[in-house]
Design a protein around this motif. Structure first.
Motif, mmCIF file in Angstrom:
data_model
loop_
_atom_site.group_PDB
_atom_site.id
_atom_site.type_symbol
_atom_site.label_atom_id
_atom_site.label_comp_id
_atom_site.label_asym_id
_atom_site.label_seq_id
_atom_site.Cartn_x
_atom_site.Cartn_y
_atom_site.Cartn_z
ATOM 1 N N GLN A 87 -11.178 -42.721 -29.049
ATOM 2 C CA GLN A 87 -12.156 -43.080 -30.076
ATOM 3 C C GLN A 87 -12.598 -41.838 -30.856
ATOM 4 O O GLN A 87 -12.629 -41.847 -32.094
ATOM 5 C CB GLN A 87 -13.367 -43.741 -29.425
ATOM 6 C CG GLN A 87 -14.468 -44.114 -30.418
ATOM 7 C CD GLN A 87 -15.712 -44.646 -29.715
ATOM 8 O OE1 GLN A 87 -15.776 -44.716 -28.495
ATOM 9 N NE2 GLN A 87 -16.706 -45.020 -30.489
ATOM 10 N N ARG A 89 -11.066 -39.009 -31.183
ATOM 11 C CA ARG A 89 -9.948 -38.428 -31.924
ATOM 12 C C ARG A 89 -9.431 -39.334 -33.048
ATOM 13 O O ARG A 89 -8.540 -38.950 -33.794
ATOM 14 C CB ARG A 89 -8.806 -38.099 -30.965
ATOM 15 C CG ARG A 89 -9.078 -36.902 -30.064
ATOM 16 C CD ARG A 89 -9.332 -35.635 -30.879
ATOM 17 N NE ARG A 89 -9.403 -34.457 -30.054
ATOM 18 C CZ ARG A 89 -8.415 -33.585 -29.860
ATOM 19 N NH1 ARG A 89 -7.257 -33.761 -30.455
ATOM 20 N NH2 ARG A 89 -8.594 -32.532 -29.086
ATOM 21 N N GLY A 90 -9.963 -40.523 -33.156
ATOM 22 C CA GLY A 90 -9.559 -41.408 -34.245
ATOM 23 C C GLY A 90 -8.176 -41.997 -34.085
ATOM 24 O O GLY A 90 -7.400 -42.094 -35.052
ATOM 25 N N THR A 92 -7.029 -45.033 -33.699
ATOM 26 C CA THR A 92 -6.698 -46.208 -34.516
ATOM 27 C C THR A 92 -6.261 -45.790 -35.912
ATOM 28 O O THR A 92 -5.276 -46.306 -36.458
ATOM 29 C CB THR A 92 -7.912 -47.155 -34.609
ATOM 30 O OG1 THR A 92 -8.282 -47.578 -33.290
ATOM 31 C CG2 THR A 92 -7.572 -48.380 -35.443
ATOM 32 N N THR A 93 -6.963 -44.832 -36.481
ATOM 33 C CA THR A 93 -6.610 -44.329 -37.815
ATOM 34 C C THR A 93 -5.293 -43.576 -37.778
ATOM 35 O O THR A 93 -4.458 -43.715 -38.691
ATOM 36 C CB THR A 93 -7.726 -43.401 -38.332
ATOM 37 O OG1 THR A 93 -8.939 -44.140 -38.430
ATOM 38 C CG2 THR A 93 -7.372 -42.840 -39.699
ATOM 39 N N ILE A 94 -5.074 -42.784 -36.748
ATOM 40 C CA ILE A 94 -3.820 -42.038 -36.629
ATOM 41 C C ILE A 94 -2.636 -42.992 -36.577
ATOM 42 O O ILE A 94 -1.614 -42.772 -37.237
ATOM 43 C CB ILE A 94 -3.842 -41.133 -35.386
ATOM 44 C CG1 ILE A 94 -4.831 -39.987 -35.594
ATOM 45 C CG2 ILE A 94 -2.449 -40.584 -35.082
ATOM 46 C CD1 ILE A 94 -5.049 -39.125 -34.365
ATOM 47 N N GLN A 97 -2.215 -44.730 -40.152
ATOM 48 C CA GLN A 97 -1.657 -43.790 -41.121
ATOM 49 C C GLN A 97 -0.275 -43.319 -40.695
ATOM 50 O O GLN A 97 0.594 -43.055 -41.536
ATOM 51 C CB GLN A 97 -2.595 -42.597 -41.287
ATOM 52 C CG GLN A 97 -3.927 -42.953 -41.938
ATOM 53 C CD GLN A 97 -4.810 -41.739 -42.160
ATOM 54 O OE1 GLN A 97 -4.469 -40.621 -41.768
ATOM 55 N NE2 GLN A 97 -5.959 -41.952 -42.780
ATOM 56 N N ALA A 132 -4.622 -34.050 -38.430
ATOM 57 C CA ALA A 132 -4.779 -35.192 -39.338
ATOM 58 C C ALA A 132 -3.689 -35.141 -40.408
ATOM 59 O O ALA A 132 -3.955 -35.253 -41.602
ATOM 60 C CB ALA A 132 -6.163 -35.218 -39.962
ATOM 61 N N SER A 259 -2.876 -40.289 -24.458
ATOM 62 C CA SER A 259 -3.115 -40.708 -25.840
ATOM 63 C C SER A 259 -1.854 -40.607 -26.679
ATOM 64 O O SER A 259 -1.546 -41.509 -27.471
ATOM 65 C CB SER A 259 -4.228 -39.850 -26.463
ATOM 66 O OG SER A 259 -5.439 -40.026 -25.777
#
Length: 270
Positions: A87, A89-90, A92-94, A97, A132, A259
């Protein structure tokens, strides 16, 4: 990269008194006091290791990096649960994208997998986790950061080869005293420590130099690193599978390895 970020967590806590550094006549320290004298001694160690004048000049110009020391004393995220870590480290977004990134660069990732045997999803997960996707590669001076960590008593022996590596990269013109990276001296798209950058760097675009701030060179170097650390093409990298243990060579934190395995699988749609 961060085998570095966790490689020595769990070792002795920061020492309160200065002590000799293994392999050096200099004395390590936990404050800026003594740093300049230590550098003068370390210059002799670097010269014996093959560092040339440009690298020695970079060492002389390096400054004690207080921000690096503060970051080294405050590595909390690796103690989170897997759910909390992903969460923060983001993840879901990683993944979201990362799927787009893979689609846009399909030929590139196919070529990487053909040459090194590492699937796109894992490389993209590393790229997303570390910077990112190159959007933030750090704002600390690489040479000063890595030299400071070598001087610092906490993990001198671990960082010494990376300091030598950074100075040799300066000799090669791959980096300069102005090159910026992460707090622990990691550089480029996937945050290689300088010693690893020196050893595993790949000139993917064949322009005659390895540039870790070029996505192609950085991801090819990442794939090559994993391959040299034991990656077996065609074998899985989920927990219990052959290549999962290789992820430890990239980062020693179990929660990080878990992860990467989850995000890599999701990006590849498996």
């Amino acid at each position: 990269m961060l085998v570095s970020r966790l490689a020595a967590l769990g070792l002795a806590a920061t020492l309160s008194v200065a002590m000799p550094v293994a392999g050096m006549g200099a004395t390590c320290g936990n404050t800026a006091a003594g740093f300049e004298a230590w550098k003068a001694d370390f210059a002799r160690t670097a010269q014996r290791a093959g560092v040339r004048q440009a690298g020695l000049n970079a060492l002389a110009q390096s400054r004690y990096a207080t921000g690096t020391i503060a970051a080294d004393r405050n590595q909390k995220s690796f103690k989170y649960s897997l759910e909390k870590f992903m969460q923060v480290r983001g993840a879901t977004t990683i993944v979201a994208q990362g799927k787009k990134h893979k689609a846009r660069n399909a030929e590139f990732f196919a070529a990487l997998e053909k040459k090194y045997g590492v699937p796109a999803g894992l490389l993209i997960a590393i790229h997303g986790m570390e910077t990112a996707f190159g959007n933030y590669m750090g704002n600390s001076q690489v040479v000063s950061s890595i030299v400071t960590l070598t001087y610092d008593c906490r993990r001198s022996e671990f960082f010494e080869p990376h300091a030598i590596g950074a100075l040799k990269l300066v000799d090669q013109g791959a980096i300069s005293t102005a090159t910026r990276g992460a707090k622990h001296g990691e550089l480029g798209h996937t945050q290689f420590l300088p010693g690893n950058a020196l050893e595993y760097g790949q000139d993917w675009n064949r322009d005659g130099r390895v540039d870790f701030y070029d996505m192609g060179d950085a991801l090819a170097s990442t794939a090559y690193f994993l391959r040299k650390k034991g990656w077996k093409p065609g074998r899985g990298y989920q927990p219990g599978e052959r290549n999962y243990r290789v992820l430890k060579q990239w980062n020693a934190a179990t929660v990080y390895q878990q992860s990467l395995a989850i995000m890599g699988r999701q990006i590849d749609g498996n």
